[in-house]
Design a protein around this motif. Sequence first.
Motif, PDB file in Angstrom:
ATOM      1  N   ARG A  20      29.996  29.005  53.437  1.00  0.00           N
ATOM      2  CA  ARG A  20      30.992  30.085  53.460  1.00  0.00           C
ATOM      3  C   ARG A  20      30.305  31.438  53.439  1.00  0.00           C
ATOM      4  N   ALA A  21      29.253  31.561  52.660  1.00  0.00           N
ATOM      5  CA  ALA A  21      28.497  32.816  52.588  1.00  0.00           C
ATOM      6  C   ALA A  21      27.907  33.166  53.946  1.00  0.00           C
ATOM      7  N   VAL A  22      27.321  32.183  54.620  1.00  0.00           N
ATOM      8  CA  VAL A  22      26.751  32.418  55.952  1.00  0.00           C
ATOM      9  C   VAL A  22      27.850  32.855  56.918  1.00  0.00           C
ATOM     10  N   ALA A  23      29.003  32.207  56.842  1.00  0.00           N
ATOM     11  CA  ALA A  23      30.109  32.547  57.729  1.00  0.00           C
ATOM     12  C   ALA A  23      30.587  33.982  57.528  1.00  0.00           C
ATOM     13  N   HIS A  24      30.453  34.484  56.302  1.00  0.00           N
ATOM     14  CA  HIS A  24      30.876  35.856  55.994  1.00  0.00           C
ATOM     15  C   HIS A  24      29.721  36.851  56.012  1.00  0.00           C
ATOM     16  N   GLY A  25      28.533  36.373  56.353  1.00  0.00           N
ATOM     17  CA  GLY A  25      27.381  37.265  56.428  1.00  0.00           C
ATOM     18  C   GLY A  25      26.919  37.801  55.085  1.00  0.00           C
ATOM     19  N   ARG A  26      27.046  36.970  54.044  1.00  0.00           N
ATOM     20  CA  ARG A  26      26.654  37.381  52.697  1.00  0.00           C
ATOM     21  C   ARG A  26      25.706  36.355  52.105  1.00  0.00           C
ATOM     22  N   SER A  27      25.073  36.753  51.028  1.00  0.00           N
ATOM     23  CA  SER A  27      24.279  35.793  50.263  1.00  0.00           C
ATOM     24  C   SER A  27      25.239  34.900  49.478  1.00  0.00           C
ATOM     25  N   ALA A  28      24.732  33.766  49.021  1.00  0.00           N
ATOM     26  CA  ALA A  28      25.566  32.869  48.215  1.00  0.00           C
ATOM     27  C   ALA A  28      26.022  33.574  46.938  1.00  0.00           C
ATOM     28  N   GLU A  29      25.146  34.392  46.369  1.00  0.00           N
ATOM     29  CA  GLU A  29      25.503  35.132  45.153  1.00  0.00           C
ATOM     30  C   GLU A  29      26.618  36.134  45.425  1.00  0.00           C
ATOM     31  N   ALA A  30      26.508  36.854  46.532  1.00  0.00           N
ATOM     32  CA  ALA A  30      27.553  37.826  46.887  1.00  0.00           C
ATOM     33  C   ALA A  30      28.866  37.112  47.191  1.00  0.00           C
ATOM     34  N   GLU A  31      28.780  35.968  47.843  1.00  0.00           N
ATOM     35  CA  GLU A  31      29.991  35.191  48.144  1.00  0.00           C
ATOM     36  C   GLU A  31      30.641  34.700  46.855  1.00  0.00           C
ATOM     37  N   LEU A  36      35.091  35.023  42.930  1.00  0.00           N
ATOM     38  CA  LEU A  36      35.558  35.294  41.560  1.00  0.00           C
ATOM     39  C   LEU A  36      36.470  36.512  41.514  1.00  0.00           C
ATOM     40  N   ALA A  37      36.089  37.561  42.214  1.00  0.00           N
ATOM     41  CA  ALA A  37      36.898  38.780  42.218  1.00  0.00           C
ATOM     42  C   ALA A  37      38.272  38.514  42.834  1.00  0.00           C
ATOM     43  N   ALA A  38      38.305  37.783  43.947  1.00  0.00           N
ATOM     44  CA  ALA A  38      39.579  37.493  44.602  1.00  0.00           C
ATOM     45  C   ALA A  38      40.476  36.625  43.723  1.00  0.00           C
ATOM     46  N   ALA A  39      39.876  35.684  43.007  1.00  0.00           N
ATOM     47  CA  ALA A  39      40.649  34.788  42.154  1.00  0.00           C
ATOM     48  C   ALA A  39      41.200  35.497  40.923  1.00  0.00           C
ATOM     49  N   LEU A  40      40.466  36.484  40.434  1.00  0.00           N
ATOM     50  CA  LEU A  40      40.853  37.118  39.172  1.00  0.00           C
ATOM     51  C   LEU A  40      41.467  38.503  39.334  1.00  0.00           C
ATOM     52  N   ARG A  41      41.466  39.022  40.538  1.00  0.00           N
ATOM     53  CA  ARG A  41      42.021  40.357  40.788  1.00  0.00           C
ATOM     54  C   ARG A  41      43.518  40.342  40.493  1.00  0.00           C
ATOM     55  N   ARG A  42      43.964  41.332  39.790  1.00  0.00           N
ATOM     56  CA  ARG A  42      45.390  41.430  39.475  1.00  0.00           C
ATOM     57  C   ARG A  42      46.138  41.996  40.675  1.00  0.00           C
ATOM     58  N   PRO A  43      47.344  41.504  40.899  1.00  0.00           N
ATOM     59  CA  PRO A  43      48.106  42.051  42.026  1.00  0.00           C
ATOM     60  C   PRO A  43      48.437  43.522  41.783  1.00  0.00           C
ATOM     61  N   ARG A  44      48.419  44.292  42.868  1.00  0.00           N
ATOM     62  CA  ARG A  44      48.756  45.704  42.741  1.00  0.00           C
ATOM     63  C   ARG A  44      50.226  45.839  42.416  1.00  0.00           C
ATOM     64  N   LYS A  45      50.549  46.754  41.532  1.00  0.00           N
ATOM     65  CA  LYS A  45      51.939  47.009  41.203  1.00  0.00           C
ATOM     66  C   LYS A  45      52.574  47.801  42.333  1.00  0.00           C
ATOM     67  N   ARG A  46      53.772  47.388  42.720  1.00  0.00           N
ATOM     68  CA  ARG A  46      54.489  48.094  43.772  1.00  0.00           C
ATOM     69  C   ARG A  46      55.544  48.990  43.134  1.00  0.00           C
ATOM     70  N   SER A  47      55.801  50.089  43.788  1.00  0.00           N
ATOM     71  CA  SER A  47      56.821  51.005  43.285  1.00  0.00           C
ATOM     72  C   SER A  47      58.197  50.400  43.531  1.00  0.00           C
ATOM     73  N   LEU A  48      59.186  50.892  42.798  1.00  0.00           N
ATOM     74  CA  LEU A  48      60.558  50.428  43.000  1.00  0.00           C
ATOM     75  C   LEU A  48      60.987  50.699  44.435  1.00  0.00           C
ATOM     76  N   ALA A  49      60.606  51.843  44.980  1.00  0.00           N
ATOM     77  CA  ALA A  49      60.971  52.176  46.356  1.00  0.00           C
ATOM     78  C   ALA A  49      60.398  51.150  47.333  1.00  0.00           C
ATOM     79  N   ALA A  50      59.172  50.700  47.108  1.00  0.00           N
ATOM     80  CA  ALA A  50      58.559  49.704  47.988  1.00  0.00           C
ATOM     81  C   ALA A  50      59.265  48.358  47.873  1.00  0.00           C
TER      82      ALA A  50
END
Length: 78
Positions: A20-31, A36-50
């Motif tokens: 997967r890292a090779v497919a994304h052009g990253r090192s295994a560590e960066a991948e 981890l960041a994608a799995a643990l990132r909190r969803p952005r809060k949307r405004s009431l208008a949105a």
Amino acid sequence: MANLLVRGIDEALVTALKERAVAHGRSAEAEHREILAAALRRPRKRSLAAVLAAIPDVGEDSDFERVDSAAEAPDVFD
């Protein structure tokens, strides 16, 4: 920045991570960091208008008018 050591990972997972890292052009560590960041990132809060803007436009305004008595209410189950 902190370090994280993960032990006891199945070799098939390590291989998949490296592929997967090779497919994304990253090192295994960066991948690994990105996964981890994608799995643990909190969803952005949307405004009431949105949130309100995301509601689909369904029906006519008259479909949602309040009816004061049962005599005036249309029989929708016939």
